[in-house]
Design a protein around this motif. Structure first.
Motif, PDB file in Angstrom:
ATOM      1  N   GLU A  70       0.852  -1.188   0.000  1.00  0.00           N
ATOM      2  CA  GLU A  70       0.000   0.000   0.000  1.00  0.00           C
ATOM      3  C   GLU A  70       0.887   1.237   0.000  1.00  0.00           C
ATOM      4  O   GLU A  70       2.031   1.200   0.458  1.00  0.00           O
ATOM      5  CB  GLU A  70      -0.908   0.024   1.248  1.00  0.00           C
ATOM      6  N   LYS A  71       0.354   2.340  -0.474  1.00  0.00           N
ATOM      7  CA  LYS A  71       1.114   3.587  -0.527  1.00  0.00           C
ATOM      8  C   LYS A  71       1.228   4.200   0.864  1.00  0.00           C
ATOM      9  O   LYS A  71       0.248   4.230   1.612  1.00  0.00           O
ATOM     10  CB  LYS A  71       0.444   4.570  -1.486  1.00  0.00           C
ATOM     11  N   CYS A  74      -1.205   9.181   0.225  1.00  0.00           N
ATOM     12  CA  CYS A  74      -2.130   9.269  -0.907  1.00  0.00           C
ATOM     13  C   CYS A  74      -2.771  10.652  -0.911  1.00  0.00           C
ATOM     14  O   CYS A  74      -3.240  11.129   0.137  1.00  0.00           O
ATOM     15  CB  CYS A  74      -3.244   8.232  -0.800  1.00  0.00           C
ATOM     16  N   GLU A  75      -2.801  11.296  -2.065  1.00  0.00           N
ATOM     17  CA  GLU A  75      -3.460  12.590  -2.227  1.00  0.00           C
ATOM     18  C   GLU A  75      -2.998  13.600  -1.176  1.00  0.00           C
ATOM     19  O   GLU A  75      -3.799  14.243  -0.499  1.00  0.00           O
ATOM     20  CB  GLU A  75      -4.978  12.421  -2.201  1.00  0.00           C
ATOM     21  N   ASN A  79      -1.368   7.693   4.447  1.00  0.00           N
ATOM     22  CA  ASN A  79      -2.387   6.667   4.227  1.00  0.00           C
ATOM     23  C   ASN A  79      -3.335   6.600   5.433  1.00  0.00           C
ATOM     24  O   ASN A  79      -2.901   6.506   6.578  1.00  0.00           O
ATOM     25  CB  ASN A  79      -1.692   5.317   4.021  1.00  0.00           C
ATOM     26  N   GLY A 102       3.930   6.115  -3.222  1.00  0.00           N
ATOM     27  CA  GLY A 102       2.727   6.932  -3.261  1.00  0.00           C
ATOM     28  C   GLY A 102       3.020   8.413  -3.414  1.00  0.00           C
ATOM     29  O   GLY A 102       3.883   8.827  -4.186  1.00  0.00           O
ATOM     30  N   ASP A 103       2.329   9.203  -2.612  1.00  0.00           N
ATOM     31  CA  ASP A 103       2.360  10.660  -2.715  1.00  0.00           C
ATOM     32  C   ASP A 103       3.279  11.282  -1.659  1.00  0.00           C
ATOM     33  O   ASP A 103       3.046  12.408  -1.211  1.00  0.00           O
ATOM     34  CB  ASP A 103       0.926  11.189  -2.533  1.00  0.00           C
ATOM     35  N   GLU A 135       4.331   4.860 -11.334  1.00  0.00           N
ATOM     36  CA  GLU A 135       4.227   5.912 -10.320  1.00  0.00           C
ATOM     37  C   GLU A 135       5.075   5.636  -9.083  1.00  0.00           C
ATOM     38  O   GLU A 135       5.338   6.546  -8.287  1.00  0.00           O
ATOM     39  CB  GLU A 135       2.761   6.118  -9.903  1.00  0.00           C
ATOM     40  N   ASN A 136       5.519   4.406  -8.903  1.00  0.00           N
ATOM     41  CA  ASN A 136       6.300   4.066  -7.711  1.00  0.00           C
ATOM     42  C   ASN A 136       7.629   3.396  -8.030  1.00  0.00           C
ATOM     43  O   ASN A 136       8.354   3.024  -7.100  1.00  0.00           O
ATOM     44  CB  ASN A 136       5.509   3.110  -6.799  1.00  0.00           C
TER      45      ASN A 136
END
Length: 247
Positions: A70-71, A74-75, A79, A102-103, A135-136
């Motif tokens: 999992e990231k 996020c956004e 997380n 992730g972000d 993206e990762n």
């Protein structure tokens, strides 16, 4: 000597057939490894399962790492389930937890503080990893994330996955040369092309010169095997790695 570990993806056939990771863990005590990396996607996540893995690890004197696909962010926020993942890691008795990037580089100061507070509270080492997604997993996004970590002095390390660079059409040697001073965990796999498809393969049959990279790692960086291996070939793969680690 670098510690040697096994990510339980090594036993992918067993995992896909529903064999629990605790049972697999109980069978690897004779392989001479110091670390076992548990994969969240194959857990039932019951308290009993997590505690049983922790008990077995203590009995076998094997350190537990926890791989969470999992990231970490996020956004522009950490997380929302991150405390759940840390609680699971705690129940496993895990010393390390690994996330996707992730972000991360877009977190503001408040979110960074929240993340640091969680890491400090659980006292579990955290790493991010280059995975097989654009993206990762490409060099630019990994470099940006590591620069962000270093600039903000975050308590986050880096798991360098050797084989994953090929999925992004990146040169693993170039990536290693650029990132080696930031590597805190080394995931070992080799790759080849079968019918024009990219696949993991036995260390001696792949395209990557993994030995030269392991020789350049600091001795406190653990090396973790992470690719499916047939049961009858595991001991030979381990022997090859140990031969490099001891020279």
């Amino acid at each position: 000597m670098n510690q040697l570990g096994i990510n339980l993806l090594v036993f992918k056939n067993d995992l896909d057939n529903g064999i629990e990771q605790g049972k697999i863990l109980s069978n690897i005590g004779n392989l001479g490894v110091a670390i076992a990396e548990i994969r969240r996607e194959y857990l039932k996540k019951s308290n009993e399962e997590l505690k049983e893995i922790s008990r077995l690890a203590k009995e076998l004197n094997i350190e537990i790492y926890y791989s969470v696909p999992e990231k970490i962010a996020c956004e522009k926020r950490i997380n929302s389930n991150i405390k759940v993942y840390f609680e699971e890691a705690k129940q496993l008795g895990s010393t390390h937890i690994k996330f996707n990037i992730g972000d991360l580089e877009n977190l503001d100061l408040d979110e960074m503080k929240k993340l640091e507070d969680i890491i400090n509270y659980f006292n579990i080492k955290v790493t991010i990893e280059n995975d097989q997604t654009p993206e990762n997993g490409n060099l630019k996004c990994v470099t940006n994330a590591i620069n962000f970590i270093n600039t903000n002095s975050l308590s986050i390390g880096y798991t360098f996955d050797l084989g994953n660079w090929y999925w992004q059409k990146e040169d693993p040697k170039n990536a290693f040369d650029i990132l080696k001073s930031n590597i805190t965990v080394f995931h070992l796999k080799n790759v080849d092309f079968l019918n024009d498809n990219l696949n993991t393969t036995l260390l001696s049959k792949g395209k990557i010169d993994w030995k030269s990279m392991i020789n350049k790692l600091p001795k406190d960086v653990p090396v973790i095997i992470e690719y499916p291996i047939k049961e009858e070939e595991i001991l030979d793969e381990i022997a090859q790695i140990k031969e490099v680690l001891t020279h």
